[in-house]
Design an enzyme around this catalytic site. Structure first.
Site, PDB file in Angstrom:
ATOM      1  N   HIS A   1       0.862  -1.184   0.000  1.00  0.00           N
ATOM      2  CA  HIS A   1       0.000   0.000   0.000  1.00  0.00           C
ATOM      3  C   HIS A   1       0.899   1.235   0.000  1.00  0.00           C
ATOM      4  CE1 HIS A   1      -3.729  -2.161   0.596  1.00  0.00           C
ATOM      5  NE2 HIS A   1      -3.227  -2.793   1.631  1.00  0.00           N
ATOM      6  N   VAL A   2       1.137   1.797  -1.166  1.00  0.00           N
ATOM      7  CA  VAL A   2       2.011   2.960  -1.275  1.00  0.00           C
ATOM      8  C   VAL A   2       1.614   3.741  -2.520  1.00  0.00           C
ATOM      9  CG1 VAL A   2       3.786   1.727  -2.610  1.00  0.00           C
ATOM     10  CG2 VAL A   2       4.419   3.741  -1.251  1.00  0.00           C
TER      11      VAL A   2
END
Length: 404
Positions: free
Chosen positions: A163-164
């Site tokens: 998650h980035v």
């Protein structure tokens, strides 16, 4: 007595040279005459061969590869065998692309896809690195460089997922990997995330207590309609502006709801993502990934449809989830109008890729049809100024007193 010159050596040599000259002249005449000895049938054969060659070349370019008949001709005339054309590449030869990043968007089917990737990595022997960091999507410049170094040091072929927000590798002179991602209807994503943070899913691990241990009960059991209508931070901007920053990038302006972030996200989708799918058509997403990245996703649909995996997939559903009221949806849609414009853009691009690949499938209607969203937009009032809000609150209070 007359001399016989015909029998002299000089005359003999002269006669021999004339003989050779005559023979060479005949050979040259024969060679010059060869092209003119072709019949109309021969010319027709040459033209037909040329036409077939051009047609085959055109067919090759339009379909991304040679037709079976040309492969057969190659195997018959050339030195290659069937195994030479179809066997796996020898060790040390990396498939292309061999560097893939899946910067997964929260609550867009990422846990389902990660489970599939774990099974596929064992099957196809690629390196899968799935980060457990869930709450660090925005990075400083130095954190970006460190993460890029860590990613590029992974043994290839690899698939890295976390998650980035989008990372621009080329900005730091690092080789850019191939990006993939999946998004979903923005309101559905928001509702799913709202209840997941509070109550988790059906796995029974109480992972919501692990993820949000400091959340108090009054916040955990807060009604979603109250959260939206009373503009709690969790249910308003910039928190509601969630999907676009994943594609816009690490620039501070990417976190501000507006046209700049929207257009930058669209540009990155077109230039840096191999595929951005939509969760509402997950099976088609998996089919396209299998076509575009066969060395990673071959056989993914068989795994996805297997009874064992379907049982595991059902455990990832969020519990206690319900749809907000129409009034709350109006406010929420007003907060997410840029998110919906981006979602519609991605959906059209995804359908365009399906058409190019030749994938014939019935597209499912969106969770909230355009007509419904237009009606929400029409009914949703523009934000009031502070003085107007105070006047409106007084009017509502007076009307309540009169009714009571």
């Amino acid at each position: 007595m007359m001399k016989n010159f015909s029998s002299s050596p000089l005359h003999s040599n002269s006669q021999t040279s004339n003989h050779f000259r005559e023979r060479n002249n005949k050979q040259h005449c024969f060679l010059w005459a060869v092209p003119f000895r072709f019949s109309p049938r021969g010319y027709g054969f040459c033209m037909a061969s040329l036409f077939l060659f051009c047609f085959g070349s055109l067919f090759y370019q339009l379909n991304g590869g040679p037709p079976e008949i040309l492969l057969g001709i190659r195997q018959y005339l050339g030195k290659s065998t069937y195994l030479d054309d179809h066997r796996q590449p020898p060790p040390g030869v990396l498939p292309f692309p061999s560097q893939v990043v899946y910067n997964r968007v929260g609550k867009c089917g990422s846990r389902t896809v990660v489970i599939l990737l774990r099974l596929l990595s064992e099957k196809h022997q690629f390196t899968l690195v799935s980060s457990d960091i869930h709450n660090k999507t925005r990075l400083t410049k130095y954190e970006q460089v460190d993460l890029m170094k860590n990613i590029t040091s992974i043994p290839q072929p690899y698939l890295y997922t976390r998650h980035v927000h989008y990372l621009n590798f080329t900005r730091f002179r690092v080789e850019q990997p191939v990006y993939i991602n999946i998004i979903r209807d923005p309101i559905n994503r928001f509702v799913s995330n709202y209840f997941f943070r509070r109550f988790g899913d059906w796995r029974g691990e109480q992972n919501h207590l692990i993820r949000t241990p400091s959340m108090k009960d009054d916040e955990r059991y807060l009604d979603i309609n109250v959260c939206i209508l009373e503009n709690y931070p969790e249910c308003s901007n910039p928190r509601a502006f969630y999907i676009i920053p994943y594609f816009c990038g690490q620039h501070p302006q990417c976190r501000e709801p507006g046209v700049w972030a929207l257009e930058k996200a669209k540009q990155n989708v077109l230039e840096n993502y191999l595929l951005v799918g939509i969760l509402e058509e997950l099976e088609d997403v998996l089919v396209l990934l299998e076509r575009l990245l066969p060395h990673y996703f071959t056989g993914v649909l068989d795994i996805f449809k297997s009874p064992h995996f379907m049982k595991m997939g059902n455990m990832t559903g969020t519990v206690r989830k319900h749809t907000p009221t129409l009034e709350a949806l109006q406010v929420l849609y007003h907060h997410m109008r840029y998110e919906y414009e981006f979602y519609d853009f991605v959906r059209k691009q995804f359908h365009l890729v399906k058409k190019k690949i030749g994938l014939k499938s019935i597209s499912k209607p969106p969770a909230y049809p355009p007509a419904f969203l237009q009606e929400l937009a029409r009914r949703t009032q523009e934000p009031l100024e502070e003085d107007e809000e105070l006047d409106a609150d007084l009017e509502n209070a007076n009307s309540w007193l009169v009714q009571s």
